[in-house]
Scaffold this motif. Structure first.
Motif, mmCIF file in Angstrom:
data_model
loop_
_atom_site.group_PDB
_atom_site.id
_atom_site.type_symbol
_atom_site.label_atom_id
_atom_site.label_comp_id
_atom_site.label_asym_id
_atom_site.label_seq_id
_atom_site.Cartn_x
_atom_site.Cartn_y
_atom_site.Cartn_z
ATOM 1 N N VAL A 164 -5.768 6.895 6.424
ATOM 2 C CA VAL A 164 -5.365 6.467 4.972
ATOM 3 C C VAL A 164 -5.641 5.289 4.840
ATOM 4 C CG1 VAL A 164 -4.130 8.759 4.725
ATOM 5 C CG2 VAL A 164 -2.968 6.591 5.782
ATOM 6 N N ALA A 165 -5.348 4.461 5.602
ATOM 7 C CA ALA A 165 -5.560 2.859 5.702
ATOM 8 C C ALA A 165 -7.016 2.467 5.417
ATOM 9 C CB ALA A 165 -5.035 2.278 6.918
ATOM 10 N N LEU A 223 6.168 4.801 6.483
ATOM 11 C CA LEU A 223 5.572 5.685 7.566
ATOM 12 C C LEU A 223 5.457 4.948 8.798
ATOM 13 C CD1 LEU A 223 3.018 7.651 5.286
ATOM 14 C CD2 LEU A 223 5.261 8.263 6.084
ATOM 15 N N ASP A 224 5.168 3.625 8.588
ATOM 16 C CA ASP A 224 4.982 2.745 10.088
ATOM 17 C C ASP A 224 6.178 2.595 10.640
ATOM 18 O OD1 ASP A 224 3.524 0.970 11.637
ATOM 19 O OD2 ASP A 224 4.725 -0.590 10.693
ATOM 20 N N THR A 225 7.166 2.493 9.853
ATOM 21 C CA THR A 225 8.675 2.392 10.353
ATOM 22 C C THR A 225 9.126 3.744 11.331
ATOM 23 O OG1 THR A 225 9.850 3.010 8.595
ATOM 24 C CG2 THR A 225 9.729 0.659 8.903
ATOM 25 N N GLN A 281 3.974 9.735 -4.205
ATOM 26 C CA GLN A 281 3.522 8.575 -3.261
ATOM 27 C C GLN A 281 4.647 8.002 -2.481
ATOM 28 O OE1 GLN A 281 0.442 6.942 -3.769
ATOM 29 N NE2 GLN A 281 0.021 8.952 -4.679
ATOM 30 N N VAL A 282 4.346 7.426 -1.161
ATOM 31 C CA VAL A 282 5.229 7.051 -0.398
ATOM 32 C C VAL A 282 4.756 5.681 0.369
ATOM 33 C CG1 VAL A 282 4.226 8.265 1.584
ATOM 34 C CG2 VAL A 282 6.553 7.433 1.895
ATOM 35 N N PRO A 283 5.560 4.662 0.508
ATOM 36 C CA PRO A 283 5.042 3.354 0.884
ATOM 37 C C PRO A 283 4.592 3.548 2.262
ATOM 38 C CG PRO A 283 7.166 3.126 -0.168
ATOM 39 C CD PRO A 283 6.859 4.579 0.149
ATOM 40 N N LEU A 285 0.881 -1.156 -0.017
ATOM 41 C CA LEU A 285 0.022 -0.108 0.082
ATOM 42 C C LEU A 285 0.924 1.266 -0.159
ATOM 43 C CD1 LEU A 285 -2.989 1.264 0.029
ATOM 44 C CD2 LEU A 285 -2.437 1.110 2.693
ATOM 45 N N ALA A 286 0.488 2.322 -0.729
ATOM 46 C CA ALA A 286 1.337 3.516 -0.827
ATOM 47 C C ALA A 286 0.058 4.556 -0.526
ATOM 48 C CB ALA A 286 1.792 3.719 -2.092
ATOM 49 N N THR A 287 0.581 5.732 -0.051
ATOM 50 C CA THR A 287 -0.434 6.907 0.140
ATOM 51 C C THR A 287 0.350 8.154 -0.379
ATOM 52 O OG1 THR A 287 -1.464 8.056 1.738
ATOM 53 C CG2 THR A 287 0.645 7.491 2.529
ATOM 54 N N GLN A 288 -0.328 9.025 -0.621
ATOM 55 C CA GLN A 288 0.065 10.145 -1.138
ATOM 56 C C GLN A 288 0.416 11.270 -0.225
ATOM 57 O OE1 GLN A 288 -2.947 12.605 -3.519
ATOM 58 N NE2 GLN A 288 -1.233 13.369 -4.796
#
Length: 693
Positions: free
Chosen positions: A461-462, A421-423, A415-417, A371-374
């Motif tokens: 965003v999830a 962001l979780d790490t 776009q960022v994985p 999943l990637a988010t903007q």
């Protein structure tokens, strides 16, 4: 000549011939002359008696009657003569002859017996006394006067009776000498009265008093000498007889345990202290020895035995080494039982919890894979605030995925994985915890605020499942085991943390978290018990308030259970000093063990006794008392009893339960019987003459 009636001190009435005009004083003089003549005649007839049977029996009867044989025969013979004397004839009436009264016949028979007895004793000075004692032996064994004296003492002075009670109190030289003196005084008084030749009560009482004094003096002096000789004889026997050595060893250990009795009901002698020792032995557990169940006197006895030459030295050293090697395991086992952790290992528990949280969160994290988010304004702003932590987050992401993402170069619309962001969120958590450990709480709160905002953005965003964020569902599934891991980690540091913080954190934990905390606390105690200083700290926790307070917070309501086990272990540790004293003392005792002085002292004592030297006897007895040593066989047996454990130790304590009372009773009875013997001996002429006025 006129006939006058004279009344004797005992009430008997005599008729005496005297001149018609005699005064009262003259009449008394005539009476004494006539009575003396009659008594002297009967006495001389007795001395002239040649029948060996009559002579022997007249002497023998004095033994069981304690000197009253002549009076007893006089009474029987007097009664017989009075009843069987013939009636007066006419010529008797004409000549004025009178029938003899019982008193006259009693005196005649008694004086005759005294003549026989005196002549026999003159002819056989030693044999006469020996046969009297032989016939008196059954009476001395029964000891009626001793039993009567004890009942009298109990009635007059209960405290004195309790002190002399051999069933519950220790017997010693003073107590036994007192018993012998009391018994000797009683038998001396009876024998003195029996041997008295006085004709009035005051004279008989005086002889009885003199006999009591002689009996008490001789018995009180000879009883300790007899005990010393007996100790010397037992010393020799114990060197060659295992059973004798074992019996004496039990006696000495029982005496030490009795001296260590706690509480007035036990120390007063009202209750046998062996029950208290057995109960303590059972509570101390399988590691305990008989010596552990005793007190200072018992430990001192074992210490002495471990210092002297013999097998106890090696046995004690082996026991101490094994006990020290197993202490850590016993402390950990006690903690495990009190915490209810059932031996759970810390590492295994953490690994199991980590595996459980991964499995629970895995289905949700699979929904987030790829999943990637903007990057929007919110994300861009959060990235700017966390610039200093990007490096750790990028490194973690690279290690997990093998890909590189430079968070500082991202622009709005990129776009960022989702995973990177979780790490970043995980790295923020680690940074906040590090700041807390360093005491920088403000920095920790600031980092936590950014982490919470980032977490909220990721939830938004999830993907959603039934209206809930998949990312939040994954965190919740992962959080349960993680909280348990945190609780376990907190338990692991509990012995170093502030006791107040530990107690405060425990109040907010669930039951599952408390159980995980206890697993960690068990690991902390396992590590602390693994060092000698840590063991010492636990065993002396009653002296260290900080240690005690931490343990109270860790164990809660189970603290008493653990502290009781630690107290037992502390008592076991107290025995580890035995045999660790001065080497000079060990060498001195080793050299003294080869000494032959007691044998020479015994020979000198026997020589002095044969020569009749009281000074030599006392000096020899004193030297022998000071030099008689406990044989090595007895010392080894005592050490074996004191170091016995488990069923063997319980059996030894049970065997010693009534031993001390029986030994004391036998010792007291022997003292009373010897007192009776010396009391009778003191009334006899050979010794009585030496001590008389």
């Amino acid at each position: 000549m006129a006939v006058y009636e004279i009344t004797a001190p005992d009430g008997a009435v005599f008729e005496v011939e005297a001149p018609d005009d005699a005064t009262e004083e003259q009449v008394m003089t005539f009476a004494q002359q006539q009575m003396a003549g009659t008594q002297m005649g009967q006495y001389q007839e007795g001395r002239a008696e040649g029948n060996p049977v009559i002579r022997g029996l007249s002497n023998v009867i004095q033994g069981p009657t304690f000197g009253f044989g002549d009076e007893l025969v006089g009474a029987i013979g007097g009664a017989y003569k009075t009843l069987t004397q013939p009636d007066l004839t006419l010529s008797d009436l004409v000549t004025g002859k009178q029938r003899k009264s019982f008193s006259e016949n009693y005196r005649d028979t008694r004086d005759y017996m005294r003549g026989v007895q005196d002549k026999y004793q003159e002819d056989f000075p030693i044999g006469s006394i020996a046969t009297q004692f032989m016939t008196a032996a059954p009476t001395l064994a029964v000891n009626p006067l001793g039993a009567g004296a004890n009942r009298t003492i109990a009635a007059v002075s209960p405290k004195a009776a309790a002190w002399l009670n051999p069933a519950t109190k220790l017997t010693g030289p003073v107590a036994n000498a007192t018993r012998a003196a009391v018994s000797g005084a009683g038998y001396g008084a009876v024998s003195g009265a029996g041997e008295s030749r006085a004709e009035d009560l005051s004279g008989i009482a005086g002889d009885a008093g003199m006999g009591a004094a002689k009996g008490a003096l001789i018995s009180g002096v000879m009883q300790p000498v007899q005990s010393i000789l007996g100790a010397a004889g037992r010393n020799v026997t114990q060197r060659v007889s295992d059973s004798s050595a074992g019996n004496y060893a039990q006696q000495k250990v029982a005496q030490a345990l009795a001296r260590d009795a706690k509480g007035s009901i036990y120390s007063s002698g009202a209750v046998n202290p062996s029950g208290q020792v057995s109960a303590r032995f059972g509570k101390l557990g399988p590691e305990a020895t008989v010596a552990d169940a005793g007190g200072e006197n018992t430990r001192q006895l074992l210490d002495t035995l471990a210092t002297l030459p013999g097998k106890t030295k090696d046995r004690a050293a082996t026991m101490i080494r094994d006990r020290q090697a197993g202490r850590a395991g016993r402390l950990v086992s006690a903690a495990d039982d009190a915490l209810g952790t059932r031996g759970a290992g810390f590492t295994q528990t953490i690994e199991a919890l980590d595996s459980a949280r991964r499995q629970a969160a895995a289905p949700y994290y699979r929904e987030l894979e790829g999943l990637a988010t903007q990057v929007d304004d919110d994300v861009l702003k959060l990235l700017g605030r966390t610039m200093g932590i990007h490096g750790e987050a990028q490194k973690l992401y690279r290690l997990q995925t093998g890909e590189d993402v430079v968070l500082g170069t991202l622009k709005k619309g990129d776009q960022v994985p989702f995973a990177v962001l979780d790490t970043l969120k995980q790295s923020l958590y680690d940074a906040a915890e590090s700041a807390k450990r360093q005491g920088n709480n403000k920095m920790a709160r600031a980092i936590d605020d950014v982490r919470v905002q980032l977490t909220g953005k990721l939830d938004a965003v999830a993907p959603k499942v039934d209206g809930q964020s998949v990312y939040k569902l994954a965190r919740d599934a992962y959080a349960g085991p993680s909280q348990l891991i945190d609780a376990a980690e907190m338990g692991r540091t509990a012995m170093r943390a502030d006791a107040f913080d530990v107690a405060s954190n425990l109040k907010g934990m669930s039951q599952s978290e408390i159980e995980a905390f206890r697993v960690g606390a068990l690991q902390a105690l396992r590590e602390k018990s693994g060092t000698q200083s840590g063991q010492t700290s636990l065993l002396k926790m009653w002296m260290e308030p900080s240690t005690r307070d931490r343990l109270k917070a860790i164990f809660g309501k189970d603290y008493r259970t653990f502290s009781a086990e630690v107290a037992k272990e502390a008592r076991l540790k107290g025995l580890e000093t035995v045999g660790r004293g001065s080497q000079t003392a060990s060498r001195m005792y080793g050299a003294g063990d080869l000494d032959v002085g007691p044998i020479l002292d015994t020979a000198n004592l026997a020589t002095s006794a044969a020569r009749g030297s009281p000074t030599g006897m006392l000096a020899g007895a004193s030297n022998l008392w000071n030099r008689v040593r406990t044989p090595e066989s007895v010392r080894d047996a005592m050490g074996r009893i004191l170091l016995s454990q488990g069923q063997e130790g319980a059996s030894n304590l049970n065997a010693m339960g009534g031993l001390l009372g029986r030994i004391n009773a036998e010792s007291a009875a022997m003292a009373e019987r010897s007192g009776a013997f010396y009391g009778l001996l003191g009334s006899q002429a050979p010794i009585g003459g030496l001590l008389g006025p």
